[in-house]
Design a protein around this motif. Sequence first.
Motif, PDB file in Angstrom:
ATOM      1  N   ILE A 139       0.831  -1.205   0.000  1.00 13.99           N
ATOM      2  CA  ILE A 139       0.000   0.000   0.000  1.00 13.99           C
ATOM      3  C   ILE A 139       0.865   1.254   0.000  1.00 13.99           C
ATOM      4  O   ILE A 139       0.610   2.212  -0.736  1.00 13.99           O
ATOM      5  N   VAL A 140       1.938   1.270   0.815  1.00 14.58           N
ATOM      6  CA  VAL A 140       2.837   2.434   0.877  1.00 14.58           C
ATOM      7  C   VAL A 140       3.526   2.641  -0.463  1.00 14.58           C
ATOM      8  O   VAL A 140       3.607   3.759  -0.988  1.00 14.58           O
ATOM      9  N   ASP A 141       4.020   1.559  -1.058  1.00  9.86           N
ATOM     10  CA  ASP A 141       4.694   1.664  -2.358  1.00  9.86           C
ATOM     11  C   ASP A 141       3.742   2.200  -3.414  1.00  9.86           C
ATOM     12  O   ASP A 141       4.127   3.011  -4.274  1.00  9.86           O
ATOM     13  N   ALA A 142       2.467   1.778  -3.348  1.00 11.88           N
ATOM     14  CA  ALA A 142       1.497   2.237  -4.335  1.00 11.88           C
ATOM     15  C   ALA A 142       1.236   3.735  -4.205  1.00 11.88           C
ATOM     16  O   ALA A 142       0.862   4.398  -5.180  1.00 11.88           O
ATOM     17  N   HIS A 143       1.399   4.292  -3.001  1.00 13.65           N
ATOM     18  CA  HIS A 143       1.239   5.727  -2.791  1.00 13.65           C
ATOM     19  C   HIS A 143       2.518   6.502  -3.091  1.00 13.65           C
ATOM     20  O   HIS A 143       2.534   7.736  -3.000  1.00 13.65           O
ATOM     21  N   GLY A 144       3.615   5.805  -3.408  1.00 15.92           N
ATOM     22  CA  GLY A 144       4.886   6.484  -3.662  1.00 15.92           C
ATOM     23  C   GLY A 144       5.631   6.845  -2.402  1.00 15.92           C
ATOM     24  O   GLY A 144       6.501   7.727  -2.425  1.00 15.92           O
ATOM     25  N   GLY A 145       5.303   6.205  -1.287  1.00 13.62           N
ATOM     26  CA  GLY A 145       5.974   6.497  -0.029  1.00 13.62           C
ATOM     27  C   GLY A 145       7.046   5.483   0.306  1.00 13.62           C
ATOM     28  O   GLY A 145       7.415   4.637  -0.504  1.00 13.62           O
ATOM     29  N   ARG A 146       7.551   5.579   1.538  1.00 15.44           N
ATOM     30  CA  ARG A 146       8.579   4.658   2.023  1.00 15.44           C
ATOM     31  C   ARG A 146       8.123   4.071   3.348  1.00 15.44           C
ATOM     32  O   ARG A 146       7.397   4.737   4.094  1.00 15.44           O
ATOM     33  N   ILE A 147       8.569   2.851   3.675  1.00 16.49           N
ATOM     34  CA  ILE A 147       8.230   2.219   4.946  1.00 16.49           C
ATOM     35  C   ILE A 147       9.479   1.560   5.485  1.00 16.49           C
ATOM     36  O   ILE A 147      10.255   0.952   4.746  1.00 16.49           O
ATOM     37  N   TRP A 148       9.696   1.679   6.778  1.00 16.95           N
ATOM     38  CA  TRP A 148      10.857   1.080   7.429  1.00 16.95           C
ATOM     39  C   TRP A 148      10.574   0.919   8.902  1.00 16.95           C
ATOM     40  O   TRP A 148       9.524   1.337   9.392  1.00 16.95           O
ATOM     41  N   LEU A 149      11.529   0.317   9.606  1.00 16.86           N
ATOM     42  CA  LEU A 149      11.306   0.099  11.036  1.00 16.86           C
ATOM     43  C   LEU A 149      12.597   0.344  11.800  1.00 16.86           C
ATOM     44  O   LEU A 149      13.695   0.278  11.239  1.00 16.86           O
ATOM     45  N   GLU A 150      12.422   0.624  13.081  1.00 20.38           N
ATOM     46  CA  GLU A 150      13.521   0.722  14.025  1.00 20.38           C
ATOM     47  C   GLU A 150      13.121  -0.080  15.251  1.00 20.38           C
ATOM     48  O   GLU A 150      11.985   0.033  15.714  1.00 20.38           O
ATOM     49  N   SER A 151      14.040  -0.876  15.779  1.00 16.53           N
ATOM     50  CA  SER A 151      13.668  -1.760  16.894  1.00 16.53           C
ATOM     51  C   SER A 151      14.832  -1.897  17.852  1.00 16.53           C
ATOM     52  O   SER A 151      16.002  -1.928  17.443  1.00 16.53           O
ATOM     53  N   VAL A 152      14.467  -1.957  19.134  1.00 15.02           N
ATOM     54  CA  VAL A 152      15.444  -2.207  20.193  1.00 15.02           C
ATOM     55  C   VAL A 152      14.943  -3.398  20.994  1.00 15.02           C
ATOM     56  O   VAL A 152      13.826  -3.355  21.535  1.00 15.02           O
ATOM     57  N   LEU A 153      15.749  -4.445  21.063  1.00 10.26           N
ATOM     58  CA  LEU A 153      15.318  -5.643  21.776  1.00 10.26           C
ATOM     59  C   LEU A 153      15.004  -5.308  23.234  1.00 10.26           C
ATOM     60  O   LEU A 153      15.799  -4.640  23.911  1.00 10.26           O
ATOM     61  N   GLY A 154      13.842  -5.792  23.674  1.00 13.56           N
ATOM     62  CA  GLY A 154      13.426  -5.584  25.064  1.00 13.56           C
ATOM     63  C   GLY A 154      12.726  -4.260  25.297  1.00 13.56           C
ATOM     64  O   GLY A 154      12.199  -4.018  26.380  1.00 13.56           O
ATOM     65  N   ARG A 155      12.716  -3.376  24.270  1.00 12.61           N
ATOM     66  CA  ARG A 155      12.102  -2.061  24.469  1.00 12.61           C
ATOM     67  C   ARG A 155      10.979  -1.780  23.483  1.00 12.61           C
ATOM     68  O   ARG A 155      10.172  -0.885  23.685  1.00 12.61           O
ATOM     69  N   GLY A 156      10.950  -2.497  22.378  1.00 13.01           N
ATOM     70  CA  GLY A 156       9.841  -2.313  21.456  1.00 13.01           C
ATOM     71  C   GLY A 156      10.302  -1.994  20.051  1.00 13.01           C
ATOM     72  O   GLY A 156      11.493  -1.867  19.751  1.00 13.01           O
ATOM     73  N   THR A 157       9.288  -1.827  19.170  1.00 13.79           N
ATOM     74  CA  THR A 157       9.537  -1.599  17.749  1.00 13.79           C
ATOM     75  C   THR A 157       8.683  -0.441  17.273  1.00 13.79           C
ATOM     76  O   THR A 157       7.539  -0.273  17.719  1.00 13.79           O
TER      77      THR A 157
END
Length: 906
Positions: free
Chosen positions: A877-895
């Motif tokens: 869905i993001v690609d179809a809108h021309g956007g970008r999607i990514w993540l950042e995560s720290v183990l034990g603290r969340g995503t």
Amino acid sequence: MVHRAHHALSHPGQPDRWRRDHLPGHHHGQEAGGEAAGERGRPSRGERGVMKPPPTDAVSLREAAEAKLATSGHQTPESNEARIIHELQVHQIELELQNQSLQEAQAEVEAGLERYTDLYDFAPAGYFTLESNGAIRELNLAGAQMLATERAGLVGKRFGIFVAEASRADFQRFLDRVFSSDTRQYLDVELAIEGQGPLTVAIGATRSPNGRECRAVVVDITERRRAEDALRASEGRFRLLVEAVSDYAIYLLDPDGRVSSWNAGAQRLKGYAPEEIVGQHVSVFFPVEDRGRGEPERQLRVAAAEGRFEREGWRARKDGSLFWANVITTPVRDAGGRVVGFAQVAQDLSERRIAERRFRLIECAPDGILLVDGAGSIVHANPKAATMFGYTQEELIGLDQEVLVPERLRLQHRDHRALYMAAPTIRSMGTATSAVVGLRKDGTEFPAELSLGPLEGPDAPLIIAFVRDVSELREMQRRQVRAADRVLRLHTLAVALGEAVDLANVAAAILSGGLDAVGVRAGLLARVVEDGRRLEILGETGAAPDEVEDNEAVRARDFGGETVGGRQRIPVDAHLPLCDTVRSGAAIWLHDPAEVQAIYPALASLFARFGGHAMVCLPLISRGAVLGVLRLSFTEQQAFDDEERFFLTSIAHHCAMALDRAQLYEEAILARDAAAHATMMRDEFLSIVAHDLSNPLNTVRMSAINVLRARPGGEIEMARKAAGMIGVAVEQMNVLLRDLSDVAAIDSGQLRIRKEESDLDEVMTTTAALLSPLCAEKGISFSCDAKAPSLRLLCDPNRVQQLLGNLVGNAIKFTPRGGRVTVDAAPSGAEVRFSVADTGPGIPAEVSEHVFERYWRGRERDYTKGVGLGLFIAKGIVDAHGGRIWLESVLGRGTTFYFTLPLAPG
């Protein structure tokens, strides 16, 4: 040969004193005292310097002959026969005067031959080196033939054993004079050769500089002596004397040019017996071409008109063979001056012509030829030698030969020359691989091969040197050796690359074998990644660790380099030799630090710091595409000539094929693993789908059974509850089917998006209303906030709600009770950046790159968590809108998941 005719035409009535005064070289057993005994038949060098030259024109020649004949008391003839004899006598004296000129010319030719030829063994005289007791140390082939003994068998024997018994005492006294005097000594002596008749020889000998041996020239004068004896015995009979001459053809012609007399010399020279030729026209002695254009008649006309005609040219023998002759034609006149015939004297000059040709061969020789005297001065140089050393021939004459040797070698050369002059022999110096060194006039040096040999000079021994410039040969041999070495290195590299299969081993083989093949200091290998946008450094070798670190730091700081998976990547558009090579597809050749400074100033200091002097970046091209680049660094400046460039390009070609093969292998492994993973995920997906569909279907089935079992008129509430459960189950199945439909649309690139302007505040409010109950049901706090609620998005609002639902639903799955899920939205340039954060366990780094893949789930075989399509659909869905999607995560603290959507225009 000429002096024999002089004797042959002597007047029979002259006394011995006349012969001593007028016959060149006449002697009565002289053994010492200069040139008289040795230089038979021609004036001595001292005489040549003061003798009056004979007249050359016909009138003066005849006047001189008449005057000389008159001094002998000869009376003017009256009878016709007497006039003919008179004419022959005059002609004989003319021949004597001409002979004098020929003798001097011949002497010059002989001197030239002595100076300019190395025909020692083929000389017409015997050359001997004798010890003081007469023992033979060296001799030429002519000397061995003269003594009728093999040359090897003569060495060590005394020359005196071949001297006639009656002359041995004279020969011993001659040797004593030779070894006690610095001047040349002469002796005529009889030899007694077994199986042969008496042999008369003239010996001229000079003591060598070392005083232990002498150089002797032995000439067979048997024929000359016999001729002299015969002439002295027959001087009273002029006609018989003429007929006895064998070295010259002497004959008379009648006024019409027909032969009327014929001597033995003419028979020997031209092959006709008297009875065959007398009466024949003189034209038979001319080649066919000369006869055709009337040359014989023309020469007789010129002789009659001018009193004499002399010409060198081709003449024909009886057998048709041609020889080169000098022919003098003189008219014979009666008392009234009327031409009554012609006298012709012909001499075979074939040997002289051969000698002249040999001299021309020396002048035209492809090797340089130098003649050097005992003091080391150059007495002659042929044109090739002059060109080779950069001088003119005139400039070389008189120079010390040491000017042709580099100064550092002159002392050594002087010692070698002294040793050679003490015992000169034929020898070679220098080879194509270990040559002597020559010095040109301009100061440049060149390798040469040198051949030396002793040569008997007119006054003192000479050295003849043949010099050959082997610069081109040395260069060709050097190139052959280098080419063979490169072929071996290339073969070794090809074998190493052939044994390497995966990318790591191929890179190691290129960076080790490639550097060894070229012999360079350091190298770097990079490949093109990210669809040609970046270069990934596969390895760098030959540099110290601090060099590698500094290189990476410069690339990171100045050229946008970043590390991905332990390897540094740099943008392909960076102004670096590596990147320029990839973009252009052509090699970049940097010959020296100045060129690096001019083109890549940002690298110059780093390049100079680590001792670099030259660099080449070679594109690795396979199947028409640039796959990477190989950089080689040199510690010395390089010319990079055509040969070097071809070799380095060949190395790059081998490396490119190996890199292409390794990447294909890597892609095949990945494809195999992906296929296996896809099969596994498909099987797991089918299992999950079956599981996820079975629950609502079971709910529908059980609810339907309950409704069927209800009693008529039973409670309506139970029916309603069953209908509600059926509705929920159907909705679950609709969601699953919708997700499957979206996946298919995303895979085919046909996911439908209906973009429209939407209020950000409305999107966030709807999200909170739909999703907060789900969080509350699980005991998770939920917040949804927009930093700028008045912004408008250009998006498909339904798809955005689906996107947020998938991300929040994923967060709820992995957030424990009591946790928190937060949705934020904030402007970021022309976009709005959304974030969905949870306080769950976090995602490991090695897993994070797979979360957006189809069928991925956080924990394997946890069927309660869905089929693993949510994040895959979210990315679609993001690609179809021309956007970008990514993540950042720290183990034990969340995503936290981030995605961007475009703002509406205006």
